[in-house]
Scaffold this motif. Structure first.
Motif, mmCIF file in Angstrom:
data_model
loop_
_atom_site.group_PDB
_atom_site.id
_atom_site.type_symbol
_atom_site.label_atom_id
_atom_site.label_comp_id
_atom_site.label_asym_id
_atom_site.label_seq_id
_atom_site.Cartn_x
_atom_site.Cartn_y
_atom_site.Cartn_z
ATOM 1 N N MET A 1 0.822 -1.200 0.000
ATOM 2 C CA MET A 1 0.000 0.000 0.000
ATOM 3 C C MET A 1 0.857 1.251 0.000
ATOM 4 S SD MET A 1 -3.147 -0.334 2.579
ATOM 5 C CE MET A 1 -4.573 -1.201 2.028
ATOM 6 N N SER A 2 0.427 2.221 -0.745
ATOM 7 C CA SER A 2 1.134 3.488 -0.789
ATOM 8 C C SER A 2 0.728 4.338 0.407
ATOM 9 C CB SER A 2 0.770 4.213 -2.084
ATOM 10 O OG SER A 2 1.336 5.495 -2.080
ATOM 11 N N ASP A 3 1.652 5.128 0.899
ATOM 12 C CA ASP A 3 1.303 6.005 2.016
ATOM 13 C C ASP A 3 0.776 7.355 1.541
ATOM 14 O OD1 ASP A 3 3.724 6.893 1.064
ATOM 15 O OD2 ASP A 3 4.509 7.397 3.039
ATOM 16 N N VAL A 4 0.613 7.512 0.213
ATOM 17 C CA VAL A 4 0.093 8.752 -0.368
ATOM 18 C C VAL A 4 -1.147 8.451 -1.205
ATOM 19 C CG1 VAL A 4 0.571 10.697 -1.897
ATOM 20 C CG2 VAL A 4 2.405 9.750 -0.486
ATOM 21 N N THR A 5 -2.188 9.239 -0.995
ATOM 22 C CA THR A 5 -3.376 9.173 -1.847
ATOM 23 C C THR A 5 -3.367 10.413 -2.723
ATOM 24 O OG1 THR A 5 -4.643 8.006 -0.146
ATOM 25 C CG2 THR A 5 -5.890 9.080 -1.881
ATOM 26 N N LEU A 6 -3.394 10.211 -4.030
ATOM 27 C CA LEU A 6 -3.375 11.315 -4.988
ATOM 28 C C LEU A 6 -4.797 11.633 -5.436
ATOM 29 C CD1 LEU A 6 -1.679 13.230 -6.806
ATOM 30 C CD2 LEU A 6 -1.761 11.414 -8.525
ATOM 31 N N ILE A 7 -5.156 12.900 -5.345
ATOM 32 C CA ILE A 7 -6.456 13.362 -5.837
ATOM 33 C C ILE A 7 -6.191 14.446 -6.870
ATOM 34 C CG2 ILE A 7 -8.621 14.504 -5.252
ATOM 35 C CD1 ILE A 7 -8.395 13.216 -2.467
ATOM 36 N N ARG A 8 -6.611 14.188 -8.096
ATOM 37 C CA ARG A 8 -6.432 15.165 -9.173
ATOM 38 C C ARG A 8 -7.593 16.161 -9.151
ATOM 39 N NH1 ARG A 8 -4.010 10.626 -11.127
ATOM 40 N NH2 ARG A 8 -1.939 10.967 -12.007
ATOM 41 N N ILE A 9 -7.238 17.414 -9.094
ATOM 42 C CA ILE A 9 -8.231 18.477 -9.017
ATOM 43 C C ILE A 9 -8.517 18.968 -10.441
ATOM 44 C CG2 ILE A 9 -8.752 20.734 -8.001
ATOM 45 C CD1 ILE A 9 -8.348 18.443 -5.949
ATOM 46 N N PRO A 10 -9.800 19.192 -10.775
ATOM 47 C CA PRO A 10 -10.145 19.589 -12.152
ATOM 48 C C PRO A 10 -9.695 21.003 -12.503
ATOM 49 C CG PRO A 10 -12.086 19.653 -10.767
ATOM 50 C CD PRO A 10 -10.978 19.078 -9.922
ATOM 51 N N GLU A 11 -9.746 21.302 -13.786
ATOM 52 C CA GLU A 11 -9.321 22.584 -14.333
ATOM 53 C C GLU A 11 -10.025 23.757 -13.648
ATOM 54 O OE1 GLU A 11 -9.614 24.737 -18.659
ATOM 55 O OE2 GLU A 11 -9.369 22.570 -18.612
ATOM 56 N N ARG A 12 -11.317 23.603 -13.431
ATOM 57 C CA ARG A 12 -12.111 24.641 -12.753
ATOM 58 C C ARG A 12 -12.525 24.080 -11.395
ATOM 59 N NH1 ARG A 12 -14.725 29.303 -14.053
ATOM 60 N NH2 ARG A 12 -16.592 29.728 -12.845
ATOM 61 N N PHE A 13 -11.914 24.595 -10.336
ATOM 62 C CA PHE A 13 -12.142 24.100 -8.984
ATOM 63 C C PHE A 13 -12.998 25.112 -8.236
ATOM 64 C CE2 PHE A 13 -9.855 22.829 -4.781
ATOM 65 C CZ PHE A 13 -10.901 21.977 -4.441
ATOM 66 N N ASP A 14 -14.298 24.820 -8.162
ATOM 67 C CA ASP A 14 -15.237 25.721 -7.503
ATOM 68 C C ASP A 14 -16.320 24.898 -6.818
ATOM 69 O OD1 ASP A 14 -16.856 24.850 -9.609
ATOM 70 O OD2 ASP A 14 -16.755 26.743 -10.692
ATOM 71 N N PHE A 15 -17.364 25.555 -6.349
ATOM 72 C CA PHE A 15 -18.395 24.859 -5.578
ATOM 73 C C PHE A 15 -19.052 23.728 -6.366
ATOM 74 C CE2 PHE A 15 -22.563 24.163 -3.669
ATOM 75 C CZ PHE A 15 -22.165 23.876 -2.371
ATOM 76 N N ALA A 16 -19.077 23.817 -7.675
ATOM 77 C CA ALA A 16 -19.667 22.758 -8.492
ATOM 78 C C ALA A 16 -18.926 21.430 -8.305
ATOM 79 C CB ALA A 16 -19.671 23.159 -9.966
ATOM 80 N N CYS A 17 -17.697 21.487 -7.831
ATOM 81 C CA CYS A 17 -16.875 20.279 -7.602
ATOM 82 C C CYS A 17 -17.084 19.699 -6.207
ATOM 83 C CB CYS A 17 -15.391 20.622 -7.749
ATOM 84 S SG CYS A 17 -14.947 21.299 -9.336
ATOM 85 N N HIS A 18 -17.890 20.354 -5.402
ATOM 86 C CA HIS A 18 -18.050 19.998 -3.997
ATOM 87 C C HIS A 18 -18.366 18.520 -3.771
ATOM 88 C CE1 HIS A 18 -20.276 19.932 -0.105
ATOM 89 N NE2 HIS A 18 -19.238 20.658 0.251
ATOM 90 N N LYS A 19 -19.356 18.004 -4.462
ATOM 91 C CA LYS A 19 -19.775 16.611 -4.249
ATOM 92 C C LYS A 19 -18.644 15.624 -4.590
ATOM 93 C CE LYS A 19 -23.235 13.187 -5.283
ATOM 94 N NZ LYS A 19 -24.183 12.660 -6.196
ATOM 95 N N LYS A 20 -18.053 15.768 -5.760
ATOM 96 C CA LYS A 20 -16.978 14.867 -6.180
ATOM 97 C C LYS A 20 -15.766 15.003 -5.270
ATOM 98 C CE LYS A 20 -14.584 12.548 -9.616
ATOM 99 N NZ LYS A 20 -13.800 11.630 -8.820
#
Length: 94
Positions: A1-20
């Motif tokens: 297991m990796s000790d790092v979790t990578l989360i890619r953030i989308p091009e436009r990061f605003d409230f519309a991304c809240h759920k995801k």
């Protein structure tokens, strides 16, 4: 297991991304063996105050379960906004 979790953030990061964003980060917070959540900002060219709030709240939730958060690959206007908001005082920006 990796000790790092990578989360890619989308091009436009605003409230519309809240759920995801919450779904992805909740999964990362529950991942056993991962002590660091790395938010990859390489694609981000826009973020607003809601996005900053989501990142700060993630930091708070991560601290409660002994995990760390970092931001990587921020550039351009996204990096400028992070700098103006002094995010690096609580979350490393690499």
């Amino acid at each position: 297991m990796s000790d790092v979790t990578l989360i890619r953030i989308p091009e436009r990061f605003d409230f519309a991304c809240h759920k995801k964003f919450n779904e992805d980060t909740d999964q990362a917070l529950k991942a056993s063996g991962a002590s660091l959540i790395n938010l990859d900002f390489s694609q981000v060219n826009y973020l607003d105050s809601a996005a900053l709030g989501m990142v700060v709240y993630l930091h708070k939730k991560a601290s409660a379960v002994n995990k760390k958060v970092q931001i990587s690959n921020a550039h351009g206007i996204a990096l400028e906004i992070l700098e103006v908001a002094n995010i690096s005082k609580i979350i490393p920006v690499k």
